[in-house]
Design a protein around this motif. Structure first.
Motif, short mmCIF file in Angstrom:
data_model
loop_
_atom_site.label_atom_id
_atom_site.label_comp_id
_atom_site.label_asym_id
_atom_site.label_seq_id
_atom_site.Cartn_x
_atom_site.Cartn_y
_atom_site.Cartn_z
N TYR A 168 -3.61 5.54 2.46
CA TYR A 168 -4.08 5.55 3.85
C TYR A 168 -5.54 5.11 3.92
CZ TYR A 168 -5.42 7.38 8.43
OH TYR A 168 -5.91 7.51 9.70
N ASN A 169 -6.36 5.67 3.02
CA ASN A 169 -7.78 5.30 3.01
C ASN A 169 -7.97 3.85 2.63
OD1 ASN A 169 -8.60 7.86 3.81
ND2 ASN A 169 -8.66 8.62 1.71
N LEU A 170 -7.16 3.36 1.69
CA LEU A 170 -7.24 1.95 1.31
C LEU A 170 -6.86 1.05 2.49
CD1 LEU A 170 -7.58 -0.20 -0.95
CD2 LEU A 170 -5.14 0.06 -1.39
N ALA A 171 -5.81 1.40 3.21
CA ALA A 171 -5.42 0.62 4.38
C ALA A 171 -6.51 0.66 5.43
CB ALA A 171 -4.11 1.17 4.95
N LYS A 172 -7.12 1.81 5.61
CA LYS A 172 -8.18 1.95 6.61
C LYS A 172 -9.38 1.07 6.28
CE LYS A 172 -10.37 5.67 9.14
NZ LYS A 172 -10.48 7.11 9.27
N GLU A 173 -9.67 0.93 4.97
CA GLU A 173 -10.83 0.13 4.54
C GLU A 173 -10.54 -1.36 4.48
OE1 GLU A 173 -11.88 1.75 0.76
OE2 GLU A 173 -12.31 3.73 1.59
N THR A 174 -9.33 -1.74 4.08
CA THR A 174 -9.10 -3.15 3.74
C THR A 174 -8.11 -3.88 4.64
OG1 THR A 174 -7.33 -2.57 2.19
CG2 THR A 174 -9.57 -2.69 1.31
N ILE A 205 0.86 -1.19 0.00
CA ILE A 205 0.00 0.00 0.00
C ILE A 205 0.89 1.23 0.00
CG2 ILE A 205 -1.76 1.25 1.29
CD1 ILE A 205 -2.76 -1.45 2.32
N GLU A 206 0.55 2.19 -0.87
CA GLU A 206 1.39 3.37 -1.07
C GLU A 206 1.30 4.35 0.10
OE1 GLU A 206 0.02 5.09 -4.67
OE2 GLU A 206 0.83 3.49 -5.92
N ASN A 207 2.28 5.24 0.16
CA ASN A 207 2.32 6.28 1.17
C ASN A 207 1.65 7.54 0.62
OD1 ASN A 207 2.87 7.84 3.39
ND2 ASN A 207 5.02 8.15 2.91
N THR A 208 0.35 7.46 0.41
CA THR A 208 -0.45 8.57 -0.07
C THR A 208 -1.73 8.62 0.74
OG1 THR A 208 -1.57 7.21 -1.71
CG2 THR A 208 0.44 8.33 -2.43
N THR A 209 -2.52 9.66 0.53
CA THR A 209 -3.82 9.74 1.19
C THR A 209 -4.72 8.62 0.72
OG1 THR A 209 -3.57 12.13 1.35
CG2 THR A 209 -5.78 11.25 1.68
#
Length: 183
Positions: free
Chosen positions: A77-83, A70-74
């Motif tokens: 961050y949102n993808l990590a938060k969701e998945t 997962i990339e270090n972008t907003t």
């Protein structure tokens, strides 16, 4: 006949002991295995580019390293938060170890209870650390892990200090602190 064998055995022992020179090294049957040829790091070599120091093969992964895709972008961050979910099951989560790691790496800023009142905040070295139970701060395990891995705002990355399993232990402990504050 027995005395002949005894005399022969004694002679062999005497010769081997008397001829033993303890200051000389033992025989080397394959000297190239013991004494390798030394190459200078940036000296000439038999490689196609003529340099001894080579880059790792493309796509290789260092031992003990687990890539984080997962990339270090907003958006990352949102993808990590969701998945992103913790791979640790309830039998592997060790809150005592998570607390120890949290106290070492996180407590200095976030405080031991997660209220954002760590030692550096009290001394006004760092300002604006929110509490884990703030209404506008909807953190979960994916967002916490992403923040530990890459850092966020003034917080730096802890990817080099904590391995993957330790990061997840800290995530579990942060979620426990959040649950305790929301009671």
């Amino acid at each position: 006949m027995k005395s002949l064998f005894k005399i022969l055995a004694i002679a062999v022992v005497i010769v081997s002991v008397s001829c033993n020179k303890s200051t000389a090294p033992n025989y080397q049957f394959m000297p190239n295995m013991y004494e390798s040829v030394g190459y200078e790091t940036y000296g000439e070599a038999a490689f196609p580019n003529g340099v001894e120091a080579q880059l790792p093969a493309e796509g290789s992964i260092p031992r003990g390293y687990v890539p984080f895709d997962i990339e270090n972008t907003t958006d990352g961050y949102n993808l990590a938060k969701e998945t992103l979910k913790s791979p640790l099951d309830s039998t592997v989560v060790d809150l005592e170890r998570g607390k120890e790691l949290y106290d070492i790496y996180c407590g200095i800023c976030h405080g031991n209870k997660g209220k954002g009142q760590g030692t550096l905040v009290k001394r006004e070295k760092i300002l604006g650390i929110p509490s884990y139970d703030d209404a506008g701060r909807a953190i979960n395990e994916g967002s916490i892990y992403h923040t530990i891995y890459y850092g966020k705002n003034a917080m730096g990355s802890y990817a080099n200090q904590l391995n993957e399993e330790e990061r997840w232990q800290v995530v579990s402990y942060v979620l426990k602190l959040k649950a305790d504050l929301e009671k």
